[in-house]
Write a protein that holds these residues in place. Structure first.
Motif, PDB file in Angstrom:
ATOM      1  N   LYS A  67       0.774  -1.181  -0.146  1.00  3.68           N
ATOM      2  CA  LYS A  67       0.084   0.066   0.251  1.00  3.68           C
ATOM      3  C   LYS A  67       1.034   1.296   0.036  1.00  3.68           C
ATOM      4  O   LYS A  67       0.664   2.062  -0.593  1.00  3.68           O
ATOM      5  CB  LYS A  67      -0.993  -0.115   1.175  1.00  3.68           C
ATOM      6  N   GLN A  68       1.934   1.159   0.869  1.00  2.67           N
ATOM      7  CA  GLN A  68       2.705   2.407   0.891  1.00  2.67           C
ATOM      8  C   GLN A  68       3.076   2.736  -0.600  1.00  2.67           C
ATOM      9  O   GLN A  68       3.570   3.884  -1.084  1.00  2.67           O
ATOM     10  CB  GLN A  68       3.768   2.236   1.811  1.00  2.67           C
ATOM     11  N   TYR A  69       3.795   1.582  -1.439  1.00  5.87           N
ATOM     12  CA  TYR A  69       4.394   1.758  -2.696  1.00  5.87           C
ATOM     13  C   TYR A  69       3.358   2.154  -3.590  1.00  5.87           C
ATOM     14  O   TYR A  69       3.455   3.130  -4.367  1.00  5.87           O
ATOM     15  CB  TYR A  69       4.890   0.505  -3.128  1.00  5.87           C
ATOM     16  N   THR A  70       2.328   1.731  -3.407  1.00  3.41           N
ATOM     17  CA  THR A  70       1.059   2.058  -4.348  1.00  3.41           C
ATOM     18  C   THR A  70       0.642   3.502  -4.164  1.00  3.41           C
ATOM     19  O   THR A  70       0.609   4.464  -4.989  1.00  3.41           O
ATOM     20  CB  THR A  70      -0.314   1.230  -4.051  1.00  3.41           C
ATOM     21  N   GLU A  71       0.766   4.040  -2.744  1.00  2.00           N
ATOM     22  CA  GLU A  71       0.397   5.534  -2.481  1.00  2.00           C
ATOM     23  C   GLU A  71       1.418   6.525  -3.057  1.00  2.00           C
ATOM     24  O   GLU A  71       1.354   7.692  -2.851  1.00  2.00           O
ATOM     25  CB  GLU A  71       0.169   5.780  -1.073  1.00  2.00           C
ATOM     26  N   GLN A  72       2.715   5.808  -3.432  1.00  3.81           N
ATOM     27  CA  GLN A  72       3.696   6.963  -4.191  1.00  3.81           C
ATOM     28  C   GLN A  72       3.145   7.505  -5.586  1.00  3.81           C
ATOM     29  O   GLN A  72       3.595   8.353  -5.815  1.00  3.81           O
ATOM     30  CB  GLN A  72       5.099   6.166  -4.236  1.00  3.81           C
ATOM     31  N   LYS A  73       2.191   6.880  -5.942  1.00  2.00           N
ATOM     32  CA  LYS A  73       1.463   7.036  -7.263  1.00  2.00           C
ATOM     33  C   LYS A  73       0.033   7.572  -7.057  1.00  2.00           C
ATOM     34  O   LYS A  73      -0.482   8.362  -7.667  1.00  2.00           O
ATOM     35  CB  LYS A  73       1.685   5.956  -8.281  1.00  2.00           C
ATOM     36  N   TYR A  74      -0.742   6.665  -6.294  1.00  2.00           N
ATOM     37  CA  TYR A  74      -2.127   6.800  -6.193  1.00  2.00           C
ATOM     38  C   TYR A  74      -2.578   6.958  -4.543  1.00  2.00           C
ATOM     39  O   TYR A  74      -2.237   5.807  -3.990  1.00  2.00           O
ATOM     40  CB  TYR A  74      -2.951   5.939  -6.820  1.00  2.00           C
ATOM     41  N   ASP A  75      -3.344   8.048  -4.081  1.00  2.00           N
ATOM     42  CA  ASP A  75      -3.873   7.897  -3.054  1.00  2.00           C
ATOM     43  C   ASP A  75      -4.781   6.678  -2.948  1.00  2.00           C
ATOM     44  O   ASP A  75      -5.614   6.440  -3.760  1.00  2.00           O
ATOM     45  CB  ASP A  75      -4.747   9.077  -2.483  1.00  2.00           C
ATOM     46  N   TYR A  76      -4.611   5.792  -2.014  1.00  2.00           N
ATOM     47  CA  TYR A  76      -5.486   4.321  -1.915  1.00  2.00           C
ATOM     48  C   TYR A  76      -6.945   4.746  -2.258  1.00  2.00           C
ATOM     49  O   TYR A  76      -7.618   4.012  -2.939  1.00  2.00           O
ATOM     50  CB  TYR A  76      -5.240   3.675  -0.515  1.00  2.00           C
TER      51      TYR A  76
END
Length: 349
Positions: A283-292
């Motif tokens: 999730k941390q990696y995802t939120e580097q690009k998109y807010d969850y």
């Protein structure tokens, strides 16, 4: 009569290879070249290929000196292809004997760069006869109907491509989900596509590949989705189609980012604490690009959740687990993806 090149990568599929080859050599359309890339198979596949090559003059077999993977093997096939049209087939799948004839007839009739047919998934233990349904043909102007890309599954093998739209494209090497990186940029440059509901391709699922237990096994290659998404974006930027298709491509990328989280949420064998840590890192990696929360509110995800009860339930469960994971592991990692990879790699199958 246009020439069609059928490209088939082969790796250790001796059990299914003859079924695949019989389906292509027995096509009713005869102006076909069959390009087979044996990707250093260790079973009897090579002998089977040599046997067919001796019998059928339109079969060309290339042998990789080492295992290069599906993407690199298909690229070698593309380099050797002489066809006006290109078709891909996996060596454990098959085509209906009239498939190429129907593909070419539709391509010529409608001056289409891409023709897509229905694919039927066959479970070995539950083969059912396809019901007779009226054949429908749909013309799609993708430039005017960009939403069509959202209906695509990212598979290359149930389609016929005009040579002009694939000859400059390459599959990525050493990555899974390579079909998506190849297909989506192509779709952004297709002027006219034809879709038939006729089943022309058979996709076989084998024992061991269809169980829930396999869905639960941690797979370190799933993070290949991230570079695949970047490759789709980069290639469309090079083609000059990204700006026009940006909203649609972003929807596709968001779906794939969520897919990684949903899959990791099934990996119970990791153990609860490791699984929660992994989810937190992803999730941390995802939120580097998109807010969850922005991610799961993407229209394509919301639409699927409304229609698919199981998908909606998986998202609800994921949300609960992510909240638990955040409480258990509040510290932020500086390299979340690398830390996530290490957790997955430690799992012993």
């Amino acid at each position: 009569m246009p020439l069609v090149s059928i490209i088939i990568p082969v790796y250790n599929t001796e059990k299914y290879l003859k079924r695949c080859l019989d389906s292509v050599v027995n096509q009713t359309y005869k102006n076909i070249e069959i390009i087979i890339i044996n990707d250093a198979s260790r079973d009897n596949s090579k002998n089977i290929l040599e046997e067919y090559a001796k019998t059928y003059k339109n079969i060309k077999v290339m042998n990789n000196p080492s295992n290069l993977g599906v993407g690199a093997s298909r690229n070698k096939g593309l380099e050797q292809a002489n066809g006006d049209y290109i078709c891909f087939l996996d060596s454990d799948d098959s085509l209906k004997e009239t498939a190429i004839n129907i593909f070419v007839t539709l391509a010529l009739k409608y001056n289409a760069q891409l023709v897509e047919a229905k694919s039927k998934t066959i479970f070995k233990q539950n083969i059912k006869k396809e019901k007779d349904t009226p054949v429908t043909i749909t013309q799609i102007d993708i430039e005017k109907n960009k939403e069509y890309l959202l209906t695509e599954k990212g598979a290359v093998w149930n389609k016929l491509y005009a040579r002009s739209i694939v000859e400059e494209e390459k599959f990525p090497k050493n990555l899974i989900f390579e079909d998506a990186a190849f297909l989506y940029p192509i779709l952004t440059k297709v002027k006219r596509s034809i879709l038939t509901n006729e089943v022309l391709h058979f996709y076989y699922r084998h024992k061991g590949s269809i169980t829930l237990s396999n869905k639960m096994i941690p797979n370190e290659k799933i993070v290949d989705i991230y570079p695949i998404c970047e490759l789709i974006k980069e290639r469309c930027q090079i083609l000059g189609t990204y700006t026009s298709y940006e909203r649609i491509l972003e929807e596709i990328i968001k779906t794939n980012y969520l897919y990684v989280l949903l899959e990791a949420d099934t990996w119970i064998p990791l153990g609860f604490k490791k699984q929660m840590l992994l989810l937190n890192l992803l999730k941390q990696y995802t939120e580097q690009k998109y807010d969850y929360h922005h991610l799961i509110s993407a229209q394509v995800i919301k639409n699927r959740a409304e229609k698919d009860i199981l998908y909606r339930a998986r998202i609800i469960l994921l949300n609960e687990h992510l909240e638990l994971a955040k409480n258990l592991y509040p510290t932020i990692s500086y390299e979340p993806l690398e830390d996530a990879k290490r957790i997955i790699a430690k799992y012993k199958r």
